[in-house]
Design a protein around this motif. Structure first.
Motif, PDB file in Angstrom:
ATOM      1  N   ILE A  37       0.863  -1.180   0.000  1.00  0.00           N
ATOM      2  CA  ILE A  37       0.000   0.000   0.000  1.00  0.00           C
ATOM      3  C   ILE A  37       0.895   1.223   0.000  1.00  0.00           C
ATOM      4  O   ILE A  37       1.770   1.371   0.859  1.00  0.00           O
ATOM      5  CB  ILE A  37      -0.934  -0.046   1.222  1.00  0.00           C
ATOM      6  CG1 ILE A  37      -1.837  -1.275   1.072  1.00  0.00           C
ATOM      7  CG2 ILE A  37      -1.767   1.219   1.333  1.00  0.00           C
ATOM      8  CD1 ILE A  37      -2.732  -1.538   2.231  1.00  0.00           C
ATOM      9  N   ASP A  41      -1.405   6.419  -0.308  1.00  0.00           N
ATOM     10  CA  ASP A  41      -2.660   5.844   0.188  1.00  0.00           C
ATOM     11  C   ASP A  41      -2.711   5.848   1.702  1.00  0.00           C
ATOM     12  O   ASP A  41      -3.741   6.123   2.313  1.00  0.00           O
ATOM     13  CB  ASP A  41      -2.820   4.402  -0.323  1.00  0.00           C
ATOM     14  CG  ASP A  41      -3.412   4.352  -1.719  1.00  0.00           C
ATOM     15  OD1 ASP A  41      -3.315   3.301  -2.366  1.00  0.00           O
ATOM     16  OD2 ASP A  41      -3.971   5.382  -2.157  1.00  0.00           O
ATOM     17  N   ASN A  42      -1.571   5.542   2.304  1.00  0.00           N
ATOM     18  CA  ASN A  42      -1.539   5.520   3.768  1.00  0.00           C
ATOM     19  C   ASN A  42      -1.765   6.911   4.341  1.00  0.00           C
ATOM     20  O   ASN A  42      -2.495   7.084   5.314  1.00  0.00           O
ATOM     21  CB  ASN A  42      -0.204   4.963   4.273  1.00  0.00           C
ATOM     22  CG  ASN A  42      -0.201   3.445   4.270  1.00  0.00           C
ATOM     23  OD1 ASN A  42      -1.176   2.809   4.636  1.00  0.00           O
ATOM     24  ND2 ASN A  42       0.897   2.859   3.829  1.00  0.00           N
ATOM     25  N   ASN A  45      -5.480   7.823   3.893  1.00  0.00           N
ATOM     26  CA  ASN A  45      -6.370   7.205   4.874  1.00  0.00           C
ATOM     27  C   ASN A  45      -6.162   7.784   6.265  1.00  0.00           C
ATOM     28  O   ASN A  45      -7.107   7.971   7.023  1.00  0.00           O
ATOM     29  CB  ASN A  45      -6.170   5.683   4.893  1.00  0.00           C
ATOM     30  CG  ASN A  45      -6.966   4.994   3.805  1.00  0.00           C
ATOM     31  OD1 ASN A  45      -8.173   5.165   3.714  1.00  0.00           O
ATOM     32  ND2 ASN A  45      -6.286   4.241   2.962  1.00  0.00           N
ATOM     33  N   GLY A  46      -4.886   8.061   6.595  1.00  0.00           N
ATOM     34  CA  GLY A  46      -4.619   8.707   7.878  1.00  0.00           C
ATOM     35  C   GLY A  46      -5.356  10.029   7.979  1.00  0.00           C
ATOM     36  O   GLY A  46      -6.010  10.324   8.981  1.00  0.00           O
ATOM     37  N   LEU A  48      -7.971  10.887   6.305  1.00  0.00           N
ATOM     38  CA  LEU A  48      -9.418  10.660   6.340  1.00  0.00           C
ATOM     39  C   LEU A  48      -9.905  10.387   7.757  1.00  0.00           C
ATOM     40  O   LEU A  48     -11.028  10.734   8.119  1.00  0.00           O
ATOM     41  CB  LEU A  48      -9.810   9.505   5.419  1.00  0.00           C
ATOM     42  CG  LEU A  48      -9.865   9.847   3.934  1.00  0.00           C
ATOM     43  CD1 LEU A  48     -10.150   8.607   3.096  1.00  0.00           C
ATOM     44  CD2 LEU A  48     -10.932  10.903   3.655  1.00  0.00           C
ATOM     45  N   TRP A  49      -9.058   9.774   8.587  1.00  0.00           N
ATOM     46  CA  TRP A  49      -9.463   9.559   9.972  1.00  0.00           C
ATOM     47  C   TRP A  49      -9.730  10.876  10.679  1.00  0.00           C
ATOM     48  O   TRP A  49     -10.655  11.013  11.470  1.00  0.00           O
ATOM     49  CB  TRP A  49      -8.412   8.753  10.746  1.00  0.00           C
ATOM     50  CG  TRP A  49      -8.533   7.276  10.515  1.00  0.00           C
ATOM     51  CD1 TRP A  49      -7.630   6.460   9.912  1.00  0.00           C
ATOM     52  CD2 TRP A  49      -9.643   6.446  10.867  1.00  0.00           C
ATOM     53  NE1 TRP A  49      -8.093   5.170   9.865  1.00  0.00           N
ATOM     54  CE2 TRP A  49      -9.330   5.138  10.440  1.00  0.00           C
ATOM     55  CE3 TRP A  49     -10.870   6.668  11.495  1.00  0.00           C
ATOM     56  CZ2 TRP A  49     -10.191   4.050  10.621  1.00  0.00           C
ATOM     57  CZ3 TRP A  49     -11.737   5.588  11.685  1.00  0.00           C
ATOM     58  CH2 TRP A  49     -11.390   4.299  11.253  1.00  0.00           C
ATOM     59  N   SER A 108      -4.024   7.227  14.701  1.00  0.00           N
ATOM     60  CA  SER A 108      -4.126   6.654  13.360  1.00  0.00           C
ATOM     61  C   SER A 108      -3.626   7.648  12.324  1.00  0.00           C
ATOM     62  O   SER A 108      -2.886   7.291  11.406  1.00  0.00           O
ATOM     63  CB  SER A 108      -5.579   6.280  13.035  1.00  0.00           C
ATOM     64  OG  SER A 108      -6.073   5.368  13.974  1.00  0.00           O
ATOM     65  N   ALA A 109      -4.026   8.900  12.463  1.00  0.00           N
ATOM     66  CA  ALA A 109      -3.626   9.901  11.484  1.00  0.00           C
ATOM     67  C   ALA A 109      -2.125  10.170  11.565  1.00  0.00           C
ATOM     68  O   ALA A 109      -1.445  10.312  10.555  1.00  0.00           O
ATOM     69  CB  ALA A 109      -4.404  11.183  11.724  1.00  0.00           C
ATOM     70  N   TYR A 111       0.487   8.353  12.842  1.00  0.00           N
ATOM     71  CA  TYR A 111       1.504   7.327  12.683  1.00  0.00           C
ATOM     72  C   TYR A 111       1.341   6.494  11.425  1.00  0.00           C
ATOM     73  O   TYR A 111       1.695   5.323  11.407  1.00  0.00           O
ATOM     74  CB  TYR A 111       1.520   6.423  13.924  1.00  0.00           C
ATOM     75  CG  TYR A 111       1.901   7.192  15.162  1.00  0.00           C
ATOM     76  CD1 TYR A 111       0.961   7.478  16.158  1.00  0.00           C
ATOM     77  CD2 TYR A 111       3.193   7.690  15.314  1.00  0.00           C
ATOM     78  CE1 TYR A 111       1.312   8.219  17.283  1.00  0.00           C
ATOM     79  CE2 TYR A 111       3.553   8.425  16.437  1.00  0.00           C
ATOM     80  CZ  TYR A 111       2.602   8.689  17.411  1.00  0.00           C
ATOM     81  OH  TYR A 111       2.954   9.422  18.515  1.00  0.00           O
ATOM     82  N   TYR A 112       0.866   7.122  10.347  1.00  0.00           N
ATOM     83  CA  TYR A 112       0.735   6.352   9.119  1.00  0.00           C
ATOM     84  C   TYR A 112       2.116   5.914   8.637  1.00  0.00           C
ATOM     85  O   TYR A 112       3.138   6.514   8.965  1.00  0.00           O
ATOM     86  CB  TYR A 112       0.002   7.164   8.053  1.00  0.00           C
ATOM     87  CG  TYR A 112       0.752   8.355   7.519  1.00  0.00           C
ATOM     88  CD1 TYR A 112       0.594   9.607   8.102  1.00  0.00           C
ATOM     89  CD2 TYR A 112       1.607   8.228   6.422  1.00  0.00           C
ATOM     90  CE1 TYR A 112       1.284  10.701   7.611  1.00  0.00           C
ATOM     91  CE2 TYR A 112       2.301   9.311   5.930  1.00  0.00           C
ATOM     92  CZ  TYR A 112       2.138  10.543   6.518  1.00  0.00           C
ATOM     93  OH  TYR A 112       2.830  11.628   6.051  1.00  0.00           O
ATOM     94  N   TYR A 113       2.106   4.869   7.856  1.00  0.00           N
ATOM     95  CA  TYR A 113       3.334   4.166   7.499  1.00  0.00           C
ATOM     96  C   TYR A 113       4.313   5.018   6.701  1.00  0.00           C
ATOM     97  O   TYR A 113       3.944   5.630   5.709  1.00  0.00           O
ATOM     98  CB  TYR A 113       2.975   2.915   6.706  1.00  0.00           C
ATOM     99  CG  TYR A 113       4.140   1.984   6.450  1.00  0.00           C
ATOM    100  CD1 TYR A 113       4.930   2.118   5.314  1.00  0.00           C
ATOM    101  CD2 TYR A 113       4.445   0.969   7.357  1.00  0.00           C
ATOM    102  CE1 TYR A 113       6.002   1.272   5.092  1.00  0.00           C
ATOM    103  CE2 TYR A 113       5.513   0.116   7.147  1.00  0.00           C
ATOM    104  CZ  TYR A 113       6.286   0.270   6.010  1.00  0.00           C
ATOM    105  OH  TYR A 113       7.350  -0.569   5.793  1.00  0.00           O
ATOM    106  N   ARG A 114       5.543   5.033   7.168  1.00  0.00           N
ATOM    107  CA  ARG A 114       6.612   5.607   6.361  1.00  0.00           C
ATOM    108  C   ARG A 114       7.735   4.587   6.309  1.00  0.00           C
ATOM    109  O   ARG A 114       8.119   4.016   7.330  1.00  0.00           O
ATOM    110  CB  ARG A 114       7.106   6.929   6.971  1.00  0.00           C
ATOM    111  CG  ARG A 114       6.382   8.132   6.391  1.00  0.00           C
ATOM    112  CD  ARG A 114       6.143   9.226   7.411  1.00  0.00           C
ATOM    113  NE  ARG A 114       5.182   8.808   8.421  1.00  0.00           N
ATOM    114  CZ  ARG A 114       4.665   9.622   9.323  1.00  0.00           C
ATOM    115  NH1 ARG A 114       5.031  10.873   9.364  1.00  0.00           N
ATOM    116  NH2 ARG A 114       3.816   9.172  10.220  1.00  0.00           N
TER     117      ARG A 114
END
Lengths: 484, 585
Positions: A37, A41-42, A45-46, A48-49, A108-109, A111-114
């Motif tokens: 992903i 995208d991550n 979505n972050g 969007l939270w 959630s917002a 700590y989205y993936y990096r």
């Protein structure tokens, strides 16, 4: 039209499948994998939270403002405590709701993936666990204590001078019963229910009329069963056979005996005696048979003859059996005595039976008793923060003290048409959604006047039939017919 | 049975139909549950049409319901039947059969390192009883008098007496039969799950190294085994009251113009028996979802689940407490108020382990490195709805407050948010996450994102306003509300709720399409797409009867070594032996 819709759906599906296949092809050509992903995208979505959180909280607040105070202030004494308890609980719940959900959405917002970072390996922390076990426990202990205190007050014994009112529920209405001037409710027994005695109140007249009614029903059913054409014809045929059999029977009988003599070693003299007796009783039997046959013939000509299928006939026999059992139960209702002078036969005669609306005086405790005729119903009076199931076979009770009269509430709400209402709150069948009764709270004087206007259940001999009885009979017979 | 996988001939029938392989059985459960779920959602859309726009004519109602919606307006008996069957299907067939049946079957042998369940045969029977039960339940919708209509709880005397409502005739009998078969299925499955977990763990897989999914499935199975038989007893007594003239639940009843000659029974007995199952049942619904989320969140946050021991402890605590709270469904039945107090106490106690779990999930996210797969989105959604729905449980647990909200929309809001959102989200997370394991292919992520965001918005859109409708005094199971002036003010919420419901239902089409399309055409999966630690990802992509080609794996560590600083990769399979000098968790 439906065909067109079906066609559109099928074509839509086919299109969706083809588009998806194209999409699959494109990502595989680019060497992308579904499980990889993208950071975009991550991040999306972050984000969007956070958007979701804002919209969620905003709509919550809008709803709270518009509908938060929907019910007017409590119209009962215990209701005031209940409302306080509710506000206290809600304050705690709102605080926890906003705190916990915010942390959830925020983390959630944030700590989205990096790909260039690694998560922090933080597997447990006993101190933290202890903190967030102990704090909720303390809060809950307070909630429990406060809640149970309110509950004990609500469910305690009623005052000695409480007014008692019986709420009687059935598919699909409520009836209120007030004890009469004697201050006692009459006993009730469901076996005595008739159109004129919808609550099954035990009185001498009640037992008599229930008995009368059931005798009529039994007689009618017995007639129907007796006059069923098919069975009558069958019986007649059988009787005719026996008649003809007996005509030739004498001679035949002897022949049979001779044959069997060898086998049975029976005493010949016995048979001779038997033959003599046989003659006499044979003539009596023949007469009996003939008379019944002629009775049947007579019945077949009458206009009471009916034709039933076998199933219907059996159903009527079953019903007759049940009616006879019911009659036994009615007869079993013997006389009981209260301790004191009142006899069970009398206590119910002056009860007030009320339909459509019931009244209560303001400021006085009322203890409701709930009974049900058929299925579980529930008396729900939201303005009074009151609810209690009415269960067939298991009387229940609930006490409350009204503190805002109907007139006052009309002023508070600025609604001259407002009325308190009792709704059914346990699913009970097709008309569950419209099983209600109006409640009027008024001054003691107005209440007394109203109660006096209500006719006693049974008027003395010679007096005119009361309005209440007439109404009860009309409505009750409607309902019984409807449910048959 | 040796260490080698079985290699024996399988026909189409023995592979796809009467399979004894746990992976195939799990797929059978899933597909059956999805079909049942679609039916139940449709039923809910039908009655939401009536509730949102009472008395209006809808052609679609007449198309699907025929004589139950004359002139396009739902019949009032049919309304109750739809509500009843919707609830029954969702609670039992979708959220118990579809959740436990699917994931316990799929994951237990795979995650503990076993070749299959302890008894493949009983496992297969458990599916076939489930299917048989489902068919009967659906069939009951088509009988003359209509399906059972007393609510999914079917309290007697309403459900005991055919004279009381048409649905209490043949429809109710079929409901009872279906439920007995369903319980048989659950018991067969549950026993299998517990026995397998206790006995068939592979070398090194101690109880404290089990993934939280397995702990959750085990507690769930124990709950089921202990409580479902009580439902059967309630059902048997009800069947007897209906057909044999007994009086367990009946006394002093005059109905249909007749005084019934049964006395001495109490309808409250049924409620005790029903809710003795009923309450553990909702935890049977919830715990697997929580277990699944633990797994999905840890894997996708690349962090160990926070507080593994506390999570296990709270599962056990919730499981135990769930048996002593059932009376909170009965506060207004006229039960002795002292008993009511006891249930207030125990019910509020259960909030404590639940809170611990919620806090642990959130701490797992803190300083994580979160990959938002659709499964992860749903798992985070689960935590939000678990908290929201659980908090309103506190109001309902307080008997003095329950008096005013019992059987109102407040209750409907509460249980839909915890079951209709939280538990379903767990199930969907499980489907998205283990799809590659089940079908060897990947689902489409973009469709997954769309599905999730529509679902969470629509879900909260439907159920959040219901809190307000309920506190305003609107009873549940009402065909319409126009007969009560005092409720007029909240009625403008009804069409809004119904609109969200329709949007939510349509949103599920994204999932249905994605699911079925990907089974056939999805991108072929690699062995461990999510880079997860647990054993199921060490099996080959193409299903092997017996799971591992060669000897069973040996486990050296717990399931949650994500982003362990000692290791270079941000995940470490459970089969990885300790590095030199590594201090194991």
């Amino acid at each position: 039209m439906k065909l067109l819709i079906l066609l559109v759906v099928v074509l839509g599906l086919v299109a969706a499948v083809q588009l998806s296949k194209i999409y699959q092809l494109s990502i595989s050509l680019r060497g992308k994998r579904e499980e990889e992903i993208s950071e975009a995208d991550n991040r999306m979505n972050g984000g969007l939270w956070l958007v979701f959180m804002v919209l969620f909280y905003a709509s919550f607040i809008v709803l709270l403002i518009r509908y938060g105070d929907y019910l007017p202030p409590s119209a009962s004494v215990h209701g005031l405590a209940v409302d306080q308890l509710m506000n206290f609980n809600m304050a705690i719940i709102f605080a926890v709701f906003f705190l916990v959900n915010t942390l959830l959405f925020w983390f959630s917002a944030k700590y989205y993936y990096r790909a260039d970072r690694k998560a922090t390996f933080y597997s447990h922390d006993n101190k933290l666990e202890l903190i967030w076990t102990v704090i909720p426990s303390i809060v809950l202990a307070v909630i429990i204590a406060f809640g149970l205190r309110t509950w004990n007050e609500m469910t305690g014994e009623a005052a000695d001078d409480a007014i008692r009112v019986e709420m009687y529920s059935k598919q699909f209405d409520w009836t209120a019963r007030y004890p009469g001037n004697d201050g006692e409710f009459g006993l009730a027994n469901y076996n005595l229910i008739t159109p004129l005695n919808a609550l099954g109140i035990v009185t001498e007249e009640g037992v008599e009329s229930a008995l009368e009614e059931i005798e009529v029903k039994i007689a009618k059913l017995e007639d129907e069963i007796a006059y069923e054409k098919g069975h009558l014809l069958d019986e007649r045929e059988e009787l005719m056979e026996r008649l003809h059999e007996d005509d030739h029977g004498h001679g035949h009988a002897h022949t049979e005996h001779e044959h069997s003599e060898d086998d049975n070693h029976s005493d010949h003299s016995d048979h001779a005696d038997h033959a003599d007796h046989g003659d006499a009783s044979h003539n009596g039997l023949k007469a009996l048979l003939e008379s019944r046959i002629s009775e049947i013939d007579h019945m077949l000509e009458s206009d009471k003859v009916i034709i039933l299928t076998e199933a219907a006939y059996e159903a009527k026999e079953d019903k007759l059996y049940r009616l006879k059992r019911h009659r036994t139960r009615i007869m079993e209702i013997g006389e009981f005595n209260f301790d004191g002078e009142l006899s069970a036969w009398d206590a119910g005669r002056d009860d007030r039976i009320v339909k459509g609306e019931f009244h209560l005086p303001i400021g006085r405790e009322v203890e409701f008793v709930f009974r049900s005729r058929d299925v579980i119903h529930s008396a729900y009076m939201p303005h009074f923060r009151t609810q209690m199931n009415s269960v067939p076979g298991v009387p229940t009770r609930f006490k409350m003290t009204p503190i805002i009269s109907t007139d006052s509430m009309r002023m508070i709400l600025d609604d001259p048409d407002f009325d308190y209402v009792l709704l059914c709150n346990k699913v009970c069948g097709a008309a569950h959604f419209n099983m209600q009764m109006k409640i009027v709270i008024e001054s003691q004087e107005a209440y007394d006047a109203w109660l006096n206007e209500q006719d006693p259940f049974l008027v003395k001999e010679g007096e005119e039939e009361s309005e209440t009885e007439k109404v009860t009979a009309e409505v009750a017979s409607e309902n019984i017919t409807a449910s048959l | 049975m040796g260490d080698q996988a079985h290699h024996h001939e399988e026909s189409f029938v023995s592979k796809y139909v009467f399979s004894q392989d746990h992976k195939m059985i799990s797929k059978q459960f899933l597909v059956t549950a999805i079909v049942m779920g679609v039916v139940a959602v449709m039923l809910s859309v039908f009655f939401r049409l009536q509730l949102g726009w009472p008395g209006e004519s809808f052609a679609i109602l007449e198309t699907f319901l025929g004589k139950w919606a004359p002139d396009g307006v739902l019949d009032r008996n049919a309304y109750l039947a739809l509500v009843t069957i919707h609830g029954t299907i969702m609670v039992f067939f979708v959220l118990t059969g579809g959740l436990s049946g699917t994931f316990s079957n799929l994951l237990i042998p795979l995650q503990i390192g076993a070749r299959d369940m302890a008894s493949g045969f009983l496992n297969m029977l458990s599916y076939w009883f489930f299917l048989f039960s489902s068919v009967i339940m659906i069939f009951s919708l088509f009988v003359e008098g209509g399906a059972a209509s007393g609510g999914w709880t079917v309290y007697p005397p309403l459900s005991a007496l055919p004279q009381a409502m048409p649905g209490s005739g043949m429809g109710m009998t079929l409901w009872l039969i279906s439920m007995v078969l369903f319980v048989v299925s659950s018991l067969l499955g549950g026993l299998n799950y517990v026995v397998t977990i206790i006995n068939l763990r592979t070398k090194g897989m101690s109880m404290t190294r089990l993934p939280l999914t397995i702990w959750a499935f085990m507690v769930t199975a124990i709950l089921g085994v202990l409580s479902f038989p009580v439902l059967v007893s309630a059902v048997v007594l009800l069947l007897m009251d209906r057909t044999m003239g007994t009086a367990f639940y009946l006394s002093d009843i005059f109905i249909g113009g007749e005084a019934l000659d049964v006395t001495g029974g109490s309808p409250i007995l049924y409620q005790h028996l029903f809710w003795f199952l009923g309450h553990p049942e909702v935890y049977i619904v919830l715990l697997p979802a929580l277990g699944i989320s633990s797994e999905v969140i840890a894997t996708n946050a690349r962090k160990p689940i926070f507080g593994y021991k506390a999570m296990v402890g709270s599962l056990l605590g919730i499981g135990f407490l769930s048996f002593i709270v059932w009376g909170h469904h009965m506060f207004v039945t006229g039960m002795n108020p002292f008993i009511g107090s006891v249930f207030v106490f125990t019910t509020l106690l259960i909030a404590i382990p639940s809170a611990v779990k919620a806090f642990n999930y959130i701490t797992t996210l803190w300083k994580g490195n979160i990959r938002f797969s659709p499964a992860m989105l749903f798992s985070i959604g689960l935590v939000s709805t678990f908290v929201t729905g659980g908090l309103t449980g506190i109001i309902l647990a307080d008997s003095a407050l329950d008096v005013n909200v019992h059987d109102t929309y407040f209750v409907v809001a509460h249980f839909h948010i915890v079951m209709g959102m939280s538990a379903i989200f767990g199930m969907l997370a499980g489907v998205y996450h283990w799809f590659p394991k089940m079908f060897g292919r990947m689902m489409n992520n973009k469709l997954g994102f769309v599905h999730f965001w529509i679902t969470i918005v629509a879900g909260y859109g439907v159920f959040f306003p219901m809190h307000f409708v309920g506190i305003a005094g609107a009873p549940r199971r009402y065909y319409e509300y126009s007969n009560f002036e005092f409720l007029n003010g909240v009625q403008d919420l009804q069409p809004i709720i119904s609109t969200f419901a329709i949007v939510g239902a349509i949103g599920q089409l994204f999932f249905l399409f994605n699911f079925f399309y990907s089974i056939r055409y999805g991108q072929k999966a690699v062995q461990n797409p999510w880079k997860s630690n647990t054993l199921e990802w060490t099996t080959p992509v193409k299903h092997l009867h017996g799971n591992w080609d060669g000897p069973l794996p040996i486990v050296h560590r717990w399931a949650y070594d994500y982003s362990n600083p000692v290791h270079e990769e941000d995940f470490v399979l459970q089969t990885t032996p300790p590095l030199d000098g590594e201090v194991m968790h």
